[in-house]
Design a protein around this motif. Structure first.
Motif: not given
Ligand code: FPP
Ligand code: MG
Length: 327
Positions: A12-36
């Motif tokens: 529900p938080v992601l839903e309330a935050g809209g498409v932009e929030l989900s996009r940012l969370m995906h980018r965070t996940e990708s960057r975390l994987a790159e760094v790790a």
């Protein structure tokens, strides 16, 4: 696109935050994987394993929700999660923990040296990541949070197996070891996302939900069940961490009051039975009530702020999610 690690409860938080929030969370996940994965084969396995073990990604979520504009805050969201991962890897060394999030810890798989090095790597990469923001204030905020974490952890070690920990001292320890990082996430979001005037109030919001989070964590340590929490019941008792459920239960149950904590006599085999005693005393309900009180204070910190409805709704949902969880 990297899969999101946020649990279903936060949908529900992601839903309330809209498409932009989900996009940012995906980018965070990708960057975390790159760094790790980007720092040599030896550490990559452990760092990537730590990342793959999941996590709620609450702190990155807070960075984004406290920002009017998301993209400038991306390195801060990555940094706060890297720092959080570093503290858990180091915490598992100190606690000699075998399991976290249902998986063997770096400590149990690779030993003390590998876990210390993995934590160090994640810690240093957090600050390296933050340089992309170009903000000395953000570095200062994260550095102050690190200091709080260290002080909180040292306080916890000093209080290990002590029968004299007061509720006030316990809450101060939780503020230092957990709430400071939630506060830093919110402050960095406000500072980097174009709302510096809101940093104080959003920081307070973060601090209060951080406290609620730790209170509930300590309830879950007693209540389990391990299949949901990913760690054994009573791990705090075994490693000498005196938490509010035990402090309150000792005032209610004479048998628990007589338990000699200093002897460190509670081994894994007895831990579940002591947890049952704590639960029977009614202490868990009181600790939950304190967590709800902190959530109410967090929400109150937002009342004077002008926020778009969707962000206010999402922040309130995060606050509720911190206490309405089972893992
Ligand atoms: C987990 O809490 C641990 C913390 C919130 C803080 C740990 C801090 C340190 C190890 C010191 C600072 C380290 C760095 C890298 C700055 P918990 O033990 O209550 O929860 P758990 O049951 O999940 O282990
Ligand atoms: Mg621990």
């Amino acid at each position: 696109m990297a899969a999101l690690s946020t649990p279903a409860e936060l949908a529900p938080v992601l839903e309330a935050g809209g498409v932009e929030l989900s996009r940012l969370m995906h980018r965070t996940e990708s960057r975390l994987a790159e760094v790790a994965e980007g720092h040599g084969a030896n550490l990559a396995g452990h760092a990537a394993g730590t990342l793959a073990a999941g996590g709620k990604r609450l702190r990155p979520l807070l960075v984004f929700l406290c920002a009017a504009q998301g993209p400038p805050t991306l390195p801060a969201a990555v940094a706060v999660e890297l720092l959080h991962m570093a503290t858990l890897v180091h915490d598992d060394v100190l606690d000699r923990a075998e399991l976290r999030r249902g998986r063997p810890t770096v400590f149990s798989e690779g030993g003390r040296e590998a876990a210390t090095a993995t934590g160090d790597l994640l810690f240093s990469r957090a600050f390296a990541e933050l340089t992309a923001t170009g903000s000395a204030d953000a570095v200062r905020v994260l550095s102050m949070a690190s200091e709080g974490l260290v002080r909180g952890e040292l306080m916890q070690r000093a209080d290990a197996w002590s029968a004299d920990v007061t509720p006030e001292r316990y809450l101060e320890r939780c503020r230092l070891k957990t709430a400071t990082l939630f506060e830093a996430a919110c402050r960095m979001g406000a500072l980097l996302g174009g709302e510096p005037a809101a940093a104080e109030a959003l920081g307070r919001f973060g601090e209060r939900i951080g406290l609620a989070f730790q209170l509930l964590d300590d309830v879950l340590d007693v209540s389990g069940p391990p299949e949901r929490t990913g760690k054994p019941r009573g791990a705090d008792l075994v490693d000498g961490t005196v938490t509010l459920p035990l402090i309150i239960a000792r005032t209610r149950d004479p048998e628990l009051a007589e338990l000699d904590l200093r002897q460190a006599a509670i081994g894994p085999a007895r831990a579940a039975a002591v947890c049952d005693h704590i639960a029977t005393s009614g202490a868990l309900g009181e600790v939950r009530a304190e967590a709800f009180h902190q959530v109410a204070e967090a929400k109150a910190a937002l009342t004077g702020l002008e926020l778009p409805d969707s962000r206010r709704r999402a922040l309130n949902l995060v606050a509720d999610g911190v206490v309405e969880r089972h893992a």
